[in-house]
Design a protein around this motif. Structure first.
Motif, PDB file in Angstrom:
ATOM      1  N   GLN A 247       0.853  -1.190   0.000  1.00  0.00           N
ATOM      2  CA  GLN A 247       0.000   0.000   0.000  1.00  0.00           C
ATOM      3  C   GLN A 247       0.891   1.243   0.000  1.00  0.00           C
ATOM      4  OE1 GLN A 247      -3.647  -0.427   0.518  1.00  0.00           O
ATOM      5  NE2 GLN A 247      -3.685   1.646  -0.311  1.00  0.00           N
ATOM      6  N   THR A 248       0.567   2.213  -0.868  1.00  0.00           N
ATOM      7  CA  THR A 248       1.368   3.431  -0.970  1.00  0.00           C
ATOM      8  C   THR A 248       0.496   4.669  -0.768  1.00  0.00           C
ATOM      9  OG1 THR A 248       1.054   3.590  -3.375  1.00  0.00           O
ATOM     10  CG2 THR A 248       2.967   2.327  -2.583  1.00  0.00           C
ATOM     11  N   TRP A 249       1.160   5.819  -0.643  1.00  0.00           N
ATOM     12  CA  TRP A 249       0.462   7.096  -0.533  1.00  0.00           C
ATOM     13  C   TRP A 249       1.190   8.144  -1.370  1.00  0.00           C
ATOM     14  CZ3 TRP A 249       3.232  11.289   1.121  1.00  0.00           C
ATOM     15  CH2 TRP A 249       4.421  11.023   1.817  1.00  0.00           C
ATOM     16  N   ARG A 250       0.430   9.143  -1.806  1.00  0.00           N
ATOM     17  CA  ARG A 250       0.965  10.339  -2.448  1.00  0.00           C
ATOM     18  C   ARG A 250       0.231  11.543  -1.875  1.00  0.00           C
ATOM     19  NH1 ARG A 250       1.147   6.259  -6.142  1.00  0.00           N
ATOM     20  NH2 ARG A 250       2.937   6.171  -7.570  1.00  0.00           N
ATOM     21  N   ARG A 251       0.889  12.699  -1.880  1.00  0.00           N
ATOM     22  CA  ARG A 251       0.277  13.917  -1.337  1.00  0.00           C
ATOM     23  C   ARG A 251       0.408  15.051  -2.337  1.00  0.00           C
ATOM     24  NH1 ARG A 251       3.549  14.888   2.692  1.00  0.00           N
ATOM     25  NH2 ARG A 251       4.616  16.653   1.726  1.00  0.00           N
ATOM     26  N   SER A 252      -0.681  15.798  -2.505  1.00  0.00           N
ATOM     27  CA  SER A 252      -0.669  16.930  -3.437  1.00  0.00           C
ATOM     28  C   SER A 252      -1.577  18.030  -2.908  1.00  0.00           C
ATOM     29  CB  SER A 252      -1.149  16.480  -4.822  1.00  0.00           C
ATOM     30  OG  SER A 252      -1.224  17.578  -5.715  1.00  0.00           O
ATOM     31  N   THR A 253      -1.281  19.269  -3.309  1.00  0.00           N
ATOM     32  CA  THR A 253      -2.172  20.382  -2.987  1.00  0.00           C
ATOM     33  C   THR A 253      -3.189  20.607  -4.094  1.00  0.00           C
ATOM     34  OG1 THR A 253      -0.567  21.935  -3.924  1.00  0.00           O
ATOM     35  CG2 THR A 253      -0.451  21.541  -1.544  1.00  0.00           C
ATOM     36  N   SER A 254      -3.092  19.827  -5.173  1.00  0.00           N
ATOM     37  CA  SER A 254      -3.995  19.946  -6.315  1.00  0.00           C
ATOM     38  C   SER A 254      -4.723  18.631  -6.539  1.00  0.00           C
ATOM     39  CB  SER A 254      -3.220  20.324  -7.578  1.00  0.00           C
ATOM     40  OG  SER A 254      -4.004  20.163  -8.738  1.00  0.00           O
ATOM     41  N   LEU A 255      -5.966  18.720  -6.933  1.00  0.00           N
ATOM     42  CA  LEU A 255      -6.744  17.527  -7.216  1.00  0.00           C
ATOM     43  C   LEU A 255      -6.207  16.753  -8.410  1.00  0.00           C
ATOM     44  CD1 LEU A 255      -9.271  15.743  -6.785  1.00  0.00           C
ATOM     45  CD2 LEU A 255     -10.554  17.407  -8.147  1.00  0.00           C
ATOM     46  N   THR A 256      -5.651  17.455  -9.382  1.00  0.00           N
ATOM     47  CA  THR A 256      -5.264  16.816 -10.638  1.00  0.00           C
ATOM     48  C   THR A 256      -3.764  16.797 -10.917  1.00  0.00           C
ATOM     49  OG1 THR A 256      -5.660  18.893 -11.814  1.00  0.00           O
ATOM     50  CG2 THR A 256      -7.485  17.317 -11.716  1.00  0.00           C
ATOM     51  N   ALA A 257      -2.948  17.454 -10.108  1.00  0.00           N
ATOM     52  CA  ALA A 257      -1.497  17.509 -10.363  1.00  0.00           C
ATOM     53  C   ALA A 257      -0.761  16.596  -9.386  1.00  0.00           C
ATOM     54  CB  ALA A 257      -0.988  18.942 -10.235  1.00  0.00           C
ATOM     55  N   TRP A 258      -0.305  15.441  -9.899  1.00  0.00           N
ATOM     56  CA  TRP A 258       0.335  14.441  -9.048  1.00  0.00           C
ATOM     57  C   TRP A 258       1.715  14.015  -9.537  1.00  0.00           C
ATOM     58  CZ3 TRP A 258      -1.857  12.921  -4.473  1.00  0.00           C
ATOM     59  CH2 TRP A 258      -3.179  13.305  -4.266  1.00  0.00           C
ATOM     60  N   ALA A 259       2.192  14.574 -10.633  1.00  0.00           N
ATOM     61  CA  ALA A 259       3.452  14.112 -11.223  1.00  0.00           C
ATOM     62  C   ALA A 259       4.630  14.269 -10.270  1.00  0.00           C
ATOM     63  CB  ALA A 259       3.718  14.862 -12.525  1.00  0.00           C
ATOM     64  N   ALA A 260       4.680  15.359  -9.511  1.00  0.00           N
ATOM     65  CA  ALA A 260       5.800  15.608  -8.603  1.00  0.00           C
ATOM     66  C   ALA A 260       5.403  15.425  -7.147  1.00  0.00           C
ATOM     67  CB  ALA A 260       6.334  17.021  -8.827  1.00  0.00           C
ATOM     68  N   SER A 333       3.563  15.341  10.151  1.00  0.00           N
ATOM     69  CA  SER A 333       4.313  16.181   9.210  1.00  0.00           C
ATOM     70  C   SER A 333       3.849  15.935   7.771  1.00  0.00           C
ATOM     71  CB  SER A 333       5.815  15.933   9.340  1.00  0.00           C
ATOM     72  OG  SER A 333       6.251  16.203  10.651  1.00  0.00           O
ATOM     73  N   GLY A 334       2.552  15.755   7.590  1.00  0.00           N
ATOM     74  CA  GLY A 334       1.997  15.541   6.262  1.00  0.00           C
ATOM     75  C   GLY A 334       2.133  14.132   5.735  1.00  0.00           C
ATOM     76  N   VAL A 335       2.582  13.202   6.560  1.00  0.00           N
ATOM     77  CA  VAL A 335       2.799  11.817   6.129  1.00  0.00           C
ATOM     78  C   VAL A 335       1.830  10.893   6.865  1.00  0.00           C
ATOM     79  CG1 VAL A 335       4.431   9.893   6.087  1.00  0.00           C
ATOM     80  CG2 VAL A 335       5.216  12.218   5.599  1.00  0.00           C
TER      81      VAL A 335
END
Length: 343
Positions: A247-260, A333-335
């Protein structure tokens, strides 16, 4: 999967240990593997809270279903679907997702179709008045399906350059600001997670889908959660039939921008004390607390996890099943990390 964007504000707890956001971040390791909360065969669980009850739907021939009343153990009920749509064929329905829209309950499901090979699936929609009632398919065509499938034209034909046209699976609904969307995975390698706008009833496409994440390997079972001013995309990666699935996670401030987007590992075999293939997770938020429900491979006759050499294909699945586990999540810390496992 309460596989949807939950706009409830969860407190972001600041931990004393800082982690590198771009590197793997394992969950809290247990000295011994946790015990499942539901020991049946519960692949790809989607869990919803209905008052004080919990309802789970899972991979199965007509979509398996179980319910938990307060103070009582989980119990199995009748399968979700009484029938499948005319455009579908026989075979297990994978990773369904359950959500409430207005005065109806909506089920998104990935069902086998003709024209996409032996495992090719497309996404359909079914509705019912209650989460424990029989669901019936709606519409005369799939909601999402590659154009080369031998079915009526879908609302989203998934014409994506550079991706195989093997089918679509793992639907996951979410809502934000009165707008409804569906996440799903394009099958094959490379694979991707896409986001499809839906109409208000959640039954039809409202525009073209957009790609959120692409992987040269397997990324699947997407779930979105919004908390602390950020979006979290939970997913599973690797071969679901092996113990290395995680299981993994990603965090973004945008709904559609996940590349970085910063990303990490939430659960794997090492961090869970030996669970085999922990993944397929769904997030439920109740009273400001987030719980991840996920599956792991155990022996057919016990809750002992399968060993590291296990492989579910070629008959291995006949000697194992996927039990359901639960883990309380906190955000440091956002994780996202596992605070503790539930029993």
């Amino acid at each position: 999967m309460l596989r949807r964007l939950l706009l409830l504000a969860l407190p972001v707890l600041l931990g004393s240990a800082l982690v590198a956001a771009s590197g793997p971040v394992p969950a809290h390791a247990e000295e011994r593997y946790p015990e499942p909360v539901l020991a049946g065969n519960v692949g790809d669980p989607s869990v919803v809270a209905v008052g004080k009850r919990l309802v789970v739907v899972a991979t199965g021939e007509q979509v398996d279903r179980a319910v938990k009343e307060p103070g009582r153990p989980w119990r199995w009920t009748e399968p979700v679907l009484a029938e499948r749509p005319a455009w579908a064929r026989k075979g297990a329905i994978w990773a369904a997702d359950l959500t409430r829209i207005g005065d109806r309950w909506v089920l998104y499901f990935a069902v086998p179709v003709r024209g996409l090979g032996p495992e090719g699936r497309c996404i359909g929609v079914a509705v019912a008045r209650g989460p424990l009632e029989v669901f019936r398919p709606v519409g005369t065509a799939p909601l999402v399906c590659p154009a080369r499938a031998k079915v009526p034209a879908a609302g989203d034909p998934v014409a994506v350059p550079g991706l195989p046209s093997r089918g679509v699976i793992d639907p996951s609904a979410y809502e934000e600001g009165g707008r409804r969307y569906l996440l799903y995975k394009t099958d094959g390698k490379p694979s991707s997670v896409r986001l499809l706008p839906l109409n208000g009833a959640g039954r039809k496409a409202r525009g073209p889908s957009v790609e959120l994440v692409r992987s040269p390997g397997v990324v699947e079972n997407p779930v979105l959660l919004r908390t602390g001013g950020a979006y979290y995309l939970f997913a599973s990666e690797g071969d679901f039939a092996r113990c290395s699935y995680h299981q993994t996670w990603r965090r973004s401030t945008s709904l559609t921008a996940w590349a970085a987007a910063p990303q990490g590992v939430l659960l794997d075999r090492a961090s869970t004390g030996g669970l085999c293939g922990p993944g397929g997770g769904d997030v439920v938020v109740q009273k400001g607390k987030a719980t991840l429900y996920f599956h792991g491979w155990v022996r057919r006759s016990s809750t002992i996890p399968k060993g590291g050499a296990f492989w579910g294909w070629n008959g291995g699945e006949q000697k194992a099943r996927r039990a359901m586990y639960a883990a309380r999540l906190v955000f440091r810390s956002g994780v996202p990390v596992v605070k503790r496992y539930l029993r």
